[in-house]
Design an enzyme around this catalytic site. Sequence first.
Site, PDB file in Angstrom:
ATOM      1  N   ASN A  49       7.119  -0.487  -1.902  1.00 23.07           N
ATOM      2  CA  ASN A  49       6.457  -0.491  -3.197  1.00 23.07           C
ATOM      3  C   ASN A  49       6.662  -1.855  -3.837  1.00 23.07           C
ATOM      4  OD1 ASN A  49       5.555   2.462  -3.714  1.00 23.07           O
ATOM      5  ND2 ASN A  49       7.651   2.643  -2.928  1.00 23.07           N
ATOM      6  N   GLU A  50       5.697  -2.720  -3.627  1.00 23.78           N
ATOM      7  CA  GLU A  50       5.793  -4.104  -4.067  1.00 23.78           C
ATOM      8  C   GLU A  50       5.485  -4.230  -5.564  1.00 23.78           C
ATOM      9  OE1 GLU A  50       7.096  -6.165  -2.194  1.00 23.78           O
ATOM     10  OE2 GLU A  50       6.319  -6.210  -0.150  1.00 23.78           O
TER      11      GLU A  50
END
Length: 641
Positions: A163-164
Amino acid sequence: MARLNLLEETRYEKLPVTVYPNQQIASVQVAKRIADLIKSRQASGGKTVLGLATGVTPIKVYAELIRLHKEEGLSFKNVITFNLDEYYPMQPTAAQSYVTFMNENLFDHIDIEKANVHIPDGTLGTTEEVAAFCLNYEKQITDLGGLDMQILGIGRTGHIGFNEPGSAPNSGTRLVTLDDLTRSDAARDFGGKQNVPTKAITMGVGTIFKAREIILMAWSQKKAPIIKKAVEGEISGEVPATYLQLSDHVEFVLDEGAASELTRFDTPWLVKDCVWTNTLKKKAVIWLATTVKKPILKLTEDDYNNNGMAQLAVEQGPVYNINIDIFNQIQHTITGWPGGKPNADDSQRPERANPAKKRSIVFSPHPDDDVISMGGTFIRLVDQGHDVHVAYQTSGNTAVWDDDVLRYVEFAIDFEESRGGDSTELKKTYDDMRTFLESKQPNQIDTQEIRNVKGFIRKSEAISGARYAGVPDENIHFMALPFYETGKTQKNSVGEEDILLTMELLQKVKPHQVFAAGDFADPHGTHLVCFNIILAALQRLAKTEDWVKDCWMWLYRGAWFEFETYEIEMAVPLSPQEVLRKRNAIFKHQSQKDRPVFPGDDAREFWVRAEDRNAETARCYNELGLAEYAAMEAFVRYKFL
């Protein structure tokens, strides 16, 4: 009262944090919590649903779980696992796949049912298939009642799973695009950033958040900046880990390195009364001068009182005396004589005056660390007449471009033919190399001939750099320590031969000074491994050799980070001309110039990094009120006895 003090110390922290002395102790504790959960569920006839992470961070946790299974009978029969993520596309049999990782580091060594193992599928063909898979992944977790415990690491972008930055707090399992920094960090595993997939399938922040217990682990100083943001920063999509501040069931488990930039460790005077050791006082005064943008000798009592340092002013004031003391300590670190100044009073100098001519050995983990990190000091030691040796601990043969190999062998063929020699065998070797390289897969181990040529390239460059510094050929040593010679980016553990070879060289030189890489933020870990080998060798020799008692060990940095100003015990100033000489020495390493194979996340060339860091060290000294120099190389003494 103790509870109140703890709350005061942690008042900047927005979620629970537990800090252990090192990652081994921390990992054992996390593994124990997982084991206790499994046993508790087994006792009541239930199943345990675990969310698992990959990467370097959880490896020791998995190793302890394997030990608990094999030695203490911990069973995983009733455990169901869901992994956080997988690269996309990715074959499960690929060396870089998380299927391979989990099998090698956990599943192949325990009694878990294969049907109970769930890892995102990197082989799916269409976006519709991926979307359907992600929905089903979520449904499987929900149908089991959710995750009992989720294990997390954290990336330097602040990502959890993949989850950037920009991920939504309610996101579910989905296909994502990887951040450029994340891909840079993975480059070594894939034989170059260009081979790292641009996408991944990841469990979402919202999915993670629903777990009944969340443990995020982080090790080493390299993770300290992002940990500070995640623990003390504002909640932001730019740092997805900050969403965990909203959970009542989360805990960050850190080693001392990862926790080092949290307020209670970095600037403890802001949150509690301190025991003012000299090191802490020096750190605090330098911090204060930097914060209020004043030279040390201009700091006032108001500056101390208004910035959390009233206790120091009261206990050890007047503040001007504190200022003078710290100013003098910093000034005394500066020396143009890194081998000691002959016939001088050395009571306020970092190095001894005697013997006037010292035997010095510079250990260089890779073949260019010597000139990148301490090239100016290296040259000055030679110029000042010391008996300087350099020892290249590894061949560095994984960090050479494949096309350089062909270029050098083509040169060798032309040279052999120019003198009327028979190049038939060499041409056959060349053809075999070219055939191999044309079909070479990412991170595939090179043939022995190719590895040899890559090592020869690094060796010839290192000789050129050392000669430029003025070191005679007989003082240039190539150790090729066995731990490194795997042909893979993943190296072997240190063996007895590594230590014995180092002891042999040390015994031969009997140095008064040892310079070693203390840049443990090296993303590949080689610097720390090489330091530990030197340390083990010196400590063994100290039991039988008298000369070791007179041997001082100096640590250098510069390839990746620099020492903090308060840590520096010897600062060697460089003139503009000496900076140019250092640059020329670095330029001898042509295979590492312009675009090295493994540059890390710093886009600058190594010579630019080195010059910028040396100039920054000089600037910091100058802004504290010390003399203005073009550049400085910094060292910290390591007392190994």
